[in-house]
Design a protein around this motif. Structure first.
Motif, PDB file in Angstrom:
ATOM      1  N   SER A 200      35.006  84.534  67.504  1.00 24.92           N
ATOM      2  CA  SER A 200      35.382  85.844  67.707  1.00 24.92           C
ATOM      3  C   SER A 200      36.822  85.626  68.732  1.00 24.92           C
ATOM      4  O   SER A 200      36.955  84.697  69.314  1.00 24.92           O
ATOM      5  CB  SER A 200      34.474  86.825  68.235  1.00 24.92           C
ATOM      6  OG  SER A 200      33.604  87.086  67.320  1.00 24.92           O
ATOM      7  N   ASN A 201      37.522  86.860  68.867  1.00 19.22           N
ATOM      8  CA  ASN A 201      38.729  86.934  69.836  1.00 19.22           C
ATOM      9  C   ASN A 201      38.191  86.724  70.911  1.00 19.22           C
ATOM     10  O   ASN A 201      37.469  87.172  71.414  1.00 19.22           O
ATOM     11  CB  ASN A 201      39.412  88.106  69.266  1.00 19.22           C
ATOM     12  CG  ASN A 201      40.623  88.419  70.010  1.00 19.22           C
ATOM     13  OD1 ASN A 201      40.715  87.951  71.342  1.00 19.22           O
ATOM     14  ND2 ASN A 201      41.631  88.689  69.574  1.00 19.22           N
ATOM     15  N   SER A 205      37.198  90.126  72.251  1.00 14.95           N
ATOM     16  CA  SER A 205      35.763  90.358  71.818  1.00 14.95           C
ATOM     17  C   SER A 205      34.820  89.707  72.580  1.00 14.95           C
ATOM     18  O   SER A 205      33.586  90.104  72.677  1.00 14.95           O
ATOM     19  CB  SER A 205      35.513  89.773  70.025  1.00 14.95           C
ATOM     20  OG  SER A 205      36.239  90.376  69.341  1.00 14.95           O
ATOM     21  N   PRO A 231      37.682  79.995  66.945  1.00 17.52           N
ATOM     22  CA  PRO A 231      38.282  80.927  66.125  1.00 17.52           C
ATOM     23  C   PRO A 231      39.570  80.518  65.604  1.00 17.52           C
ATOM     24  O   PRO A 231      40.075  81.233  64.805  1.00 17.52           O
ATOM     25  CB  PRO A 231      38.190  82.221  66.860  1.00 17.52           C
ATOM     26  CG  PRO A 231      38.640  81.857  68.152  1.00 17.52           C
ATOM     27  CD  PRO A 231      37.793  80.339  68.321  1.00 17.52           C
ATOM     28  N   VAL A 238      42.304  82.846  61.647  1.00 17.69           N
ATOM     29  CA  VAL A 238      42.177  83.146  60.116  1.00 17.69           C
ATOM     30  C   VAL A 238      42.691  84.625  59.919  1.00 17.69           C
ATOM     31  O   VAL A 238      43.186  84.574  58.781  1.00 17.69           O
ATOM     32  CB  VAL A 238      40.659  82.954  60.012  1.00 17.69           C
ATOM     33  CG1 VAL A 238      40.343  83.140  58.636  1.00 17.69           C
ATOM     34  CG2 VAL A 238      40.183  81.437  60.512  1.00 17.69           C
ATOM     35  N   THR A 242      44.571  86.799  67.543  1.00 20.24           N
ATOM     36  CA  THR A 242      44.098  85.775  68.470  1.00 20.24           C
ATOM     37  C   THR A 242      45.266  84.874  68.868  1.00 20.24           C
ATOM     38  O   THR A 242      45.648  84.650  70.071  1.00 20.24           O
ATOM     39  CB  THR A 242      42.934  85.072  67.854  1.00 20.24           C
ATOM     40  OG1 THR A 242      41.886  86.106  67.625  1.00 20.24           O
ATOM     41  CG2 THR A 242      42.469  84.306  69.137  1.00 20.24           C
ATOM     42  N   THR A 294      35.211  74.955  59.511  1.00 22.19           N
ATOM     43  CA  THR A 294      34.678  76.141  59.812  1.00 22.19           C
ATOM     44  C   THR A 294      35.331  77.508  59.110  1.00 22.19           C
ATOM     45  O   THR A 294      34.764  78.499  59.528  1.00 22.19           O
ATOM     46  CB  THR A 294      34.797  76.515  61.447  1.00 22.19           C
ATOM     47  OG1 THR A 294      36.279  76.675  61.763  1.00 22.19           O
ATOM     48  CG2 THR A 294      34.489  75.389  62.237  1.00 22.19           C
ATOM     49  N   MET A 296      35.159  80.055  56.735  1.00 25.85           N
ATOM     50  CA  MET A 296      33.735  80.435  56.058  1.00 25.85           C
ATOM     51  C   MET A 296      34.373  81.499  54.924  1.00 25.85           C
ATOM     52  O   MET A 296      34.395  82.731  54.942  1.00 25.85           O
ATOM     53  CB  MET A 296      32.873  81.223  57.113  1.00 25.85           C
ATOM     54  CG  MET A 296      32.190  80.319  58.014  1.00 25.85           C
ATOM     55  SD  MET A 296      31.501  81.476  59.322  1.00 25.85           S
ATOM     56  CE  MET A 296      32.832  81.866  60.419  1.00 25.85           C
TER      57      MET A 296
HETATM   58  P1  GDP Z   1      37.526  91.535  65.123  1.00 28.93           P
HETATM   59  O1  GDP Z   1      36.894  92.177  66.229  1.00 28.93           O
HETATM   60  O2  GDP Z   1      37.192  92.067  63.817  1.00 28.93           O
HETATM   61  O3  GDP Z   1      38.952  91.000  65.323  1.00 28.93           O
HETATM   62  O4  GDP Z   1      36.798  90.288  64.721  1.00 28.93           O
HETATM   63  P2  GDP Z   1      36.499  89.026  65.782  1.00 28.93           P
HETATM   64  O5  GDP Z   1      36.960  88.956  67.186  1.00 28.93           O
HETATM   65  O6  GDP Z   1      34.960  88.730  65.753  1.00 28.93           O
HETATM   66  O7  GDP Z   1      37.110  87.902  64.999  1.00 28.93           O
HETATM   67  C1  GDP Z   1      38.499  87.275  64.974  1.00 28.93           C
HETATM   68  C2  GDP Z   1      38.550  86.012  64.981  1.00 28.93           C
HETATM   69  O8  GDP Z   1      37.826  85.465  63.982  1.00 28.93           O
HETATM   70  C3  GDP Z   1      40.075  85.553  64.682  1.00 28.93           C
HETATM   71  O9  GDP Z   1      40.462  84.664  65.908  1.00 28.93           O
HETATM   72  C4  GDP Z   1      39.973  84.653  63.510  1.00 28.93           C
HETATM   73  O10 GDP Z   1      40.538  83.471  63.671  1.00 28.93           O
HETATM   74  C5  GDP Z   1      38.166  84.155  63.582  1.00 28.93           C
HETATM   75  N1  GDP Z   1      37.707  83.980  62.245  1.00 28.93           N
HETATM   76  C6  GDP Z   1      37.962  84.749  61.105  1.00 28.93           C
HETATM   77  N2  GDP Z   1      37.185  84.241  60.048  1.00 28.93           N
HETATM   78  C7  GDP Z   1      36.981  82.965  60.550  1.00 28.93           C
HETATM   79  C8  GDP Z   1      36.616  81.878  59.936  1.00 28.93           C
HETATM   80  O11 GDP Z   1      36.119  81.824  58.829  1.00 28.93           O
HETATM   81  N3  GDP Z   1      36.192  80.745  60.549  1.00 28.93           N
HETATM   82  C9  GDP Z   1      36.562  80.589  62.041  1.00 28.93           C
HETATM   83  N4  GDP Z   1      36.600  79.340  62.602  1.00 28.93           N
HETATM   84  N5  GDP Z   1      37.275  81.562  62.471  1.00 28.93           N
HETATM   85  C10 GDP Z   1      37.557  82.749  61.955  1.00 28.93           C
END
Ligand code: GDP
Length: 317
Positions: A200-201, A205, A231, A238, A242, A294, A296
């Motif tokens: 996650s960010n 996050s 991430p 992705v 971030t 990673t 997904m």
């Molecule tokens: P948000 O609150 O919706 O922005 O979600 P998060 O903070 O949980 O996720 C954002 C981060 O998830 C970003 O930095 C993406 O690069 C990362 N991310 C999204 N999909 C994937 C994936 O399939 N694999 C990995 N390793 N990172 C991912």
């Protein structure tokens, strides 16, 4: 029969929810607790909206929009169309079915229920097995400091499409917000097998969760191994801002810089196989490293990665 596991995942929205879904498929319902960021939550059009909790809820319920990773699948937009006609604020998209969740939650908050109670009861209604816990029942609001002024998170993220250049963040209300008591209890639980910081960010996050009073200390004292999943994939995010945020904060958009944010807490780190250039530096910063694909893209991939991460974390003691 193998002993039941106890896994704690710390998670934001779209990226974190993908891994949480994988974990939910390979663990029993009682084996997984997902603690979700609430710094993105905000009041809009008279409703309390909790984007990360909703993303995790919809993802685990199997009803998330597969195209966006947030909102509901098979959604309709009559409410937004009507709102637009009336000249209402339409910068934050609310699908018709999604709207029902915000209305139900806002109504129940008004009647005195806590965000945890509401989240739990909605999860039950949607037949979700693992526990989804808001990081806190007290309001916390992530604020984004930019070159053109300070913006509430959703104004930055959605209304301004992450365009303003970021200079920093703060979490309004964090000093008065108590972490969810079950988060602290789990971190002190001798039977906890591992803590997984989802991909996650790190700034908006994971940092809000870590900034709640006592959480970093509880993580430091936690007997279970703590691992983070990068991430950053191939030197890029992705999805979402971030990498852009890192660049604007004068940090290289690399896994190394993500790791450094949690370095004092971590026993292990999962690096994407596209970022092997970072491997030596990562090895010098953390005791255990696992290199994986990673990204997904499918449910099978989420499950495979989740299984590998649980095995890896067991070896990070
Ligand atoms: P948000 O609150 O919706 O922005 O979600 P998060 O903070 O949980 O996720 C954002 C981060 O998830 C970003 O930095 C993406 O690069 C990362 N991310 C999204 N999909 C994937 C994936 O399939 N694999 C990995 N390793 N990172 C991912």
């Amino acid at each position: 029969m193998t002993a039941a596991k106890k896994i704690l995942a710390l998670c934001g929205g779209v990226g974190g929810a993908k891994l949480a879904l994988g974990l939910s498929h390979i663990l029993g319902n009682d084996e997984l607790t997902i603690v979700v960021n609430t710094g993105d939550d905000f009041d809009h059009l008279g409703m309390r909206i909790c984007p990360d909790i909703d993303t995790v809820t919809y993802t685990l319920a199997g009803i998330v929009n597969p195209e966006t990773g947030w909102g509901r699948a098979d959604e309709t937009g009559s409410f937004m169309e009507a709102l637009d006609t009336l000249g209402g604020e339409d910068w934050f998209y609310l699908g018709d079915k999604d709207l029902a969740l915000h209305v139900a939650r806002t109504h129940r908050l008004g009647a005195g229920q806590s965000l945890s109670q509401i989240t739990e009861s909605i999860a039950k209604r949607l037949s979700i097995g693992p526990r989804i816990l808001p990081m806190s029942d007290d309001p916390v609001a992530t604020m984004v400091e930019t070159k053109t002024g300070t913006l509430a998170f959703q104004h930055y993220f959605v209304r301004e499409r992450c365009e303003p250049k970021v200079t920093g963040f703060y979490f309004d209300g964090i000093d008065n917000a108590k972490p969810h008591p079950d988060l602290l209890a789990l971190l002190a639980d001798q039977a906890l097998d591992s803590v997984i910081i989802c991909p996650s960010n790190p700034f908006v996050s994971i940092d809000p969760i870590l900034s709640l009073a006592g959480v970093r200390e509880a993580l430091r004292d936690c007997p279970a191994p703590i691992i983070a999943v990068s991430p950053i994939v191939g030197g890029k995010a992705v999805k979402g801002p971030t990498a852009k945020m890192m660049t604007e904060l004068d940090l290289a958009p690399t896994s190394v810089e993500v790791l450094k944010r949690y370095r004092d807490l971590l026993d292990g780190f999962v690096l994407d196989e596209r970022d092997l250039d970072d491997l030596e530096q990562i090895k010098s910063l953390v005791a255990h490293v696992d290199v994986r694909d990673t990204l997904m893209l499918t449910l099978d991939h989420k499950k495979t990665l989740a299984r590998a991460i649980i095995e890896f974390s067991a070896g990070c003691q």
